[in-house]
Design a protein around this motif. Sequence first.
Motif, short mmCIF file in Angstrom:
data_model
loop_
_atom_site.label_atom_id
_atom_site.label_comp_id
_atom_site.label_asym_id
_atom_site.label_seq_id
_atom_site.Cartn_x
_atom_site.Cartn_y
_atom_site.Cartn_z
N GLN A 16 39.55 59.33 30.41
CA GLN A 16 38.59 59.46 31.52
C GLN A 16 38.98 58.69 32.77
N SER A 17 39.60 57.51 32.57
CA SER A 17 39.87 56.68 33.76
C SER A 17 41.30 56.20 33.83
N GLY A 18 42.09 56.43 32.78
CA GLY A 18 43.48 55.97 32.79
C GLY A 18 43.63 54.58 32.19
N GLU A 71 37.24 43.64 40.80
CA GLU A 71 37.63 42.43 41.54
C GLU A 71 38.32 42.78 42.87
N THR A 72 37.83 42.21 43.93
CA THR A 72 38.44 42.43 45.24
C THR A 72 37.90 41.37 46.19
N PHE A 73 38.57 41.18 47.30
CA PHE A 73 38.00 40.30 48.33
C PHE A 73 38.63 40.63 49.67
N ALA A 107 42.81 53.97 48.17
CA ALA A 107 42.67 54.84 47.00
C ALA A 107 41.86 54.22 45.86
N ALA A 108 41.60 52.93 45.93
CA ALA A 108 40.72 52.29 44.94
C ALA A 108 40.01 51.17 45.69
N GLY A 109 39.11 51.59 46.56
CA GLY A 109 38.54 50.68 47.56
C GLY A 109 37.51 49.72 47.03
N THR A 139 38.04 55.59 48.59
CA THR A 139 37.61 56.30 47.39
C THR A 139 37.63 55.33 46.21
N ASP A 140 36.88 55.68 45.20
CA ASP A 140 36.89 54.91 43.96
C ASP A 140 36.30 55.80 42.87
N LEU A 141 36.67 55.48 41.64
CA LEU A 141 36.09 56.18 40.49
C LEU A 141 34.61 55.83 40.33
N ASN A 195 38.58 60.25 41.22
CA ASN A 195 39.33 59.72 40.07
C ASN A 195 40.81 60.01 40.31
N LEU A 196 41.62 58.98 40.32
CA LEU A 196 43.05 59.16 40.60
C LEU A 196 43.76 59.99 39.53
N LEU A 197 43.12 60.16 38.38
CA LEU A 197 43.74 61.01 37.34
C LEU A 197 43.63 62.48 37.73
N ARG A 212 46.03 49.61 45.76
CA ARG A 212 46.35 48.26 45.28
C ARG A 212 45.49 47.85 44.09
N ASN A 213 46.16 47.26 43.14
CA ASN A 213 45.48 46.62 42.00
C ASN A 213 44.64 47.59 41.18
N VAL A 214 45.13 48.79 41.06
CA VAL A 214 44.50 49.75 40.14
C VAL A 214 45.55 50.30 39.16
C1 LIG Z 1 40.67 45.64 40.87
S1 LIG Z 1 39.88 46.82 41.91
C2 LIG Z 1 40.98 46.82 43.29
C3 LIG Z 1 40.26 46.88 44.61
C4 LIG Z 1 41.13 46.78 45.85
N1 LIG Z 1 42.07 47.86 45.93
C5 LIG Z 1 41.86 45.47 45.88
O1 LIG Z 1 43.07 45.43 45.67
O2 LIG Z 1 41.23 44.44 46.13
C6 LIG Z 1 40.30 48.33 41.07
C7 LIG Z 1 39.40 49.50 41.44
O3 LIG Z 1 39.98 50.67 40.88
C8 LIG Z 1 38.94 51.53 40.47
N2 LIG Z 1 39.49 52.49 39.49
C9 LIG Z 1 39.78 52.29 38.18
N3 LIG Z 1 40.25 53.39 37.62
C10 LIG Z 1 40.27 54.33 38.60
C11 LIG Z 1 40.65 55.71 38.63
N4 LIG Z 1 41.11 56.35 37.55
N5 LIG Z 1 40.54 56.37 39.80
C12 LIG Z 1 40.07 55.73 40.92
N6 LIG Z 1 39.69 54.45 40.94
C13 LIG Z 1 39.79 53.75 39.79
C14 LIG Z 1 37.90 50.60 39.91
O4 LIG Z 1 36.62 51.19 39.88
C15 LIG Z 1 38.00 49.41 40.84
O5 LIG Z 1 37.03 49.45 41.85
#
Ligand SMILES: C[S@@+](CC[C@H](N)C(=O)[O-])C[C@H]1O[C@@H](n2cnc3c(N)ncnc32)[C@H](O)[C@@H]1O
Length: 290
Positions: A16-18, A71-73, A107-109, A139-141, A195-197, A212-214
């Motif tokens: 579902q989410s990878g 987690e983000t800031f 892409a994962a905001g 965008t985000d899941l 969803n990036l998948l 970043r960080n996804v």
């Molecule tokens: C750790 S945060 C990173 C936020 C930001 N990019 C940063 O670097 O601070 C990861 C984000 O990826 C999203 N995420 C996880 N799996 C995902 C997917 N399959 N498609 C899109 N977003 C996804 C999560 O919901 C989460 O908000």
Amino acid sequence: MNPPDYEYLRKLLKDQSGLDLSADKQYLIESRLLPLSRKCGVTGIDDLVQKMKGGSSSIVAQVVEAMTTNETFFFRDKIPFEHFRDSIMPEMLKARAARRSIRIWCAAGSTGQEPYSLAMCLKEMGASLAGWRIDIIATDLSQEVLEKSKSGIYSQFEVQRGHPFQLLVKYFKQNGELWQINPDIRAMVQHRQLNLLHDFSQLGAFDVIFCRNVLIYFDQETKISIFGRLAKAMEPDGFLVLGAAETVVGLTDVFKPFPDKRGLYRPSGPRATTAQAAMAMPKIAAMAGR
Ligand SMILES: C[S@@+](CC[C@H](N)C(=O)[O-])C[C@H]1O[C@@H](n2cnc3c(N)ncnc32)[C@H](O)[C@@H]1O
């Protein structure tokens, strides 16, 4: 949690989410799903699993959301935003001078700190962007984090993490314990659940992608598939920015790293290997060295 339930959840989350959980992450599932099971009024994770097996798509969506790490800031890791201000934007302003528009994708905001940090960087560029159209698509899941991002409301703790004080007072309004980002910055960011998948070709082509960080949560095969599709979603002279623990190296050659710019990549597809794109790499290196 019993082993079959753990295996069921592992597979479901991967599909579902990878999210790629190793065999020993029961504690992570328990710490995230026990509060959810209480919220859903069931006695524990086994009941939650039964409901999912019974076809409750709402519980599946909530489980997937609960297992995301958000987690983000603001201005996280600092350097990507310096690349953005000092290298990416100057290069893009030249390359897009004819069309005067730039498309940026986070892409994962998550809860918005990353797209709003980019929006503040752009605002700081002032007159140099007059007459330009700049789109930032976040965008985000997770629908929950997108709702928070749209609200632009943050706690004192959240705005203090990484946020330069002068930008805080300039671009936020304080309301008791909370801070809300100003409407003009909020209006610079569009939000969409994605969803990036899944296929994202409908988003169109981007000049800059922050992803970043996804990808760190995904297995190699999933990362390779996403890199391939990101390369197709990007202009040949565009820029990809990855997190500090992420890279394409050893996985794919659809993007090339900038040797002296950690976390910064450019597509290496046929159109990107034209003389123009090849020349852009040393040029950007020189710019950032000023
Ligand atoms: C750790 S945060 C990173 C936020 C930001 N990019 C940063 O670097 O601070 C990861 C984000 O990826 C999203 N995420 C996880 N799996 C995902 C997917 N399959 N498609 C899109 N977003 C996804 C999560 O919901 C989460 O908000």
